[in-house]
Write an enzyme that holds these catalytic residues in place. Structure first.
Site, PDB file in Angstrom:
ATOM      1  N   HIS A 173      -4.381   6.129  -1.360  1.00 40.54           N
ATOM      2  CA  HIS A 173      -4.951   6.103  -0.013  1.00 40.54           C
ATOM      3  C   HIS A 173      -3.901   6.355   1.069  1.00 40.54           C
ATOM      4  O   HIS A 173      -4.261   6.536   2.235  1.00 40.54           O
ATOM      5  CB  HIS A 173      -5.604   4.737   0.221  1.00 40.54           C
ATOM      6  N   TYR A 183       0.812  -1.225   0.000  1.00 44.21           N
ATOM      7  CA  TYR A 183       0.000   0.000   0.000  1.00 44.21           C
ATOM      8  C   TYR A 183       0.842   1.271   0.000  1.00 44.21           C
ATOM      9  O   TYR A 183       0.295   2.373  -0.086  1.00 44.21           O
ATOM     10  CB  TYR A 183      -0.906   0.031   1.234  1.00 44.21           C
ATOM     11  N   ASN A 203      -9.969   1.723   8.012  1.00 42.85           N
ATOM     12  CA  ASN A 203     -11.317   1.825   8.579  1.00 42.85           C
ATOM     13  C   ASN A 203     -11.357   1.698  10.094  1.00 42.85           C
ATOM     14  O   ASN A 203     -12.439   1.775  10.684  1.00 42.85           O
ATOM     15  CB  ASN A 203     -12.257   0.787   7.928  1.00 42.85           C
ATOM     16  N   ASP A 237      -6.127  11.529   2.133  1.00 37.98           N
ATOM     17  CA  ASP A 237      -6.480  11.654   0.722  1.00 37.98           C
ATOM     18  C   ASP A 237      -7.972  11.938   0.564  1.00 37.98           C
ATOM     19  O   ASP A 237      -8.777  11.535   1.401  1.00 37.98           O
ATOM     20  CB  ASP A 237      -6.141  10.362  -0.017  1.00 37.98           C
ATOM     21  N   ASN A 243     -13.584   6.265   4.817  1.00 43.40           N
ATOM     22  CA  ASN A 243     -13.713   5.323   5.935  1.00 43.40           C
ATOM     23  C   ASN A 243     -12.819   5.656   7.122  1.00 43.40           C
ATOM     24  O   ASN A 243     -13.200   5.440   8.279  1.00 43.40           O
ATOM     25  CB  ASN A 243     -13.427   3.897   5.457  1.00 43.40           C
ATOM     26  N   TYR A 270      -5.157  -0.298   9.904  1.00 46.91           N
ATOM     27  CA  TYR A 270      -5.826  -0.225   8.601  1.00 46.91           C
ATOM     28  C   TYR A 270      -6.839   0.918   8.642  1.00 46.91           C
ATOM     29  O   TYR A 270      -7.317   1.322   9.700  1.00 46.91           O
ATOM     30  CB  TYR A 270      -6.456  -1.545   8.162  1.00 46.91           C
TER      31      TYR A 270
END
Length: 207
Positions: free
Chosen positions: A24, A19, A72, A97, A118, A70
């Site tokens: 994100h 990632y 969320n 973002d 989220n 993470y």
């Protein structure tokens, strides 16, 4: 309008090398730049469920956080830091973002809704409201039939990376302006900027 200088600066993203360079993870990228610029080492801190560092810069103590829960569940990590240091939610500056802004735009605000993000939904839930400052970094909407998840978890094109570099450099200036001169001044100075347009115009040779 929030006039308290941020005491905790949080960049949102997802942990893991897969990632690292995705849209994100703009918040993570910006925290890394701030840490490097201010000479603040970052390390995993289990009690905060994230990567954390603190040090002195710009005349005061600065705390930096990248939640590793993470996206969320970002609010869990931020809440843990606030509780440990007995900080008010209004003293947090969130960096993240935003698809509702085109790449090249920054937007500082003192409060606001999650806007479908989220990570921000989790923060609003764990911080008990929307009244905390945030700096949104535009990543634009997906083109054509590309899905939203694929867009935010996708990487930047070479052309986009050039704009992103300018955005991150300017975002560092925006954060430092918040610390030195306050959020209202930073909003007036940086919200009108469109770095994507500025770069494209700079590439056009004069006639």
């Amino acid at each position: 309008m929030n006039s308290v200088a941020p005491q905790l600066i949080v960049g949102l993203g997802n942990p893991g090398p897969q990632y690292a360079d995705t849209r994100h993870n703009c918040g993570f990228m910006l925290v890394d730049r701030l840490a490097q610029r201010w000479g603040i080492p970052l390390a995993t801190e289990k009690r905060f469920q994230g990567t954390y560092g603190e040090g002195f810069a710009l005349g005061g103590k600065r705390r930096l956080l990248k939640p590793e829960t993470y996206m969320n569940r970002s609010g869990q990590s931020v809440r843990a830091v606030l509780d440990w240091y007995k900080l008010d939610p209004g003293s947090v500056l969130i960096l993240y973002d935003d698809m509702d802004l085109p790449l090249g735009r920054l937007r500082l605000r003192g409060s606001g809704s999650a806007g479908g993000h989220n990570g921000m939904k989790s923060l609003i839930q764990h911080l008990g409201g929307e009244s905390f400052p945030r700096l949104r970094l535009g990543v634009g909407k997906p083109k054509g039939s590309k899905d939203v998840v694929g867009h935010v978890l996708g990487g930047f094109t070479p052309q986009e990376k050039e704009v992103l570099e300018a955005v991150l450099n300017t975002a560092v200036e925006a954060v430092e302006c918040c610390l030195r001169e306050g959020l209202p001044t930073a909003m007036n100075r940086f919200n009108p900027m469109d770095l994507g347009v500025a770069l494209s115009q700079a590439e056009i040779p004069p006639e």
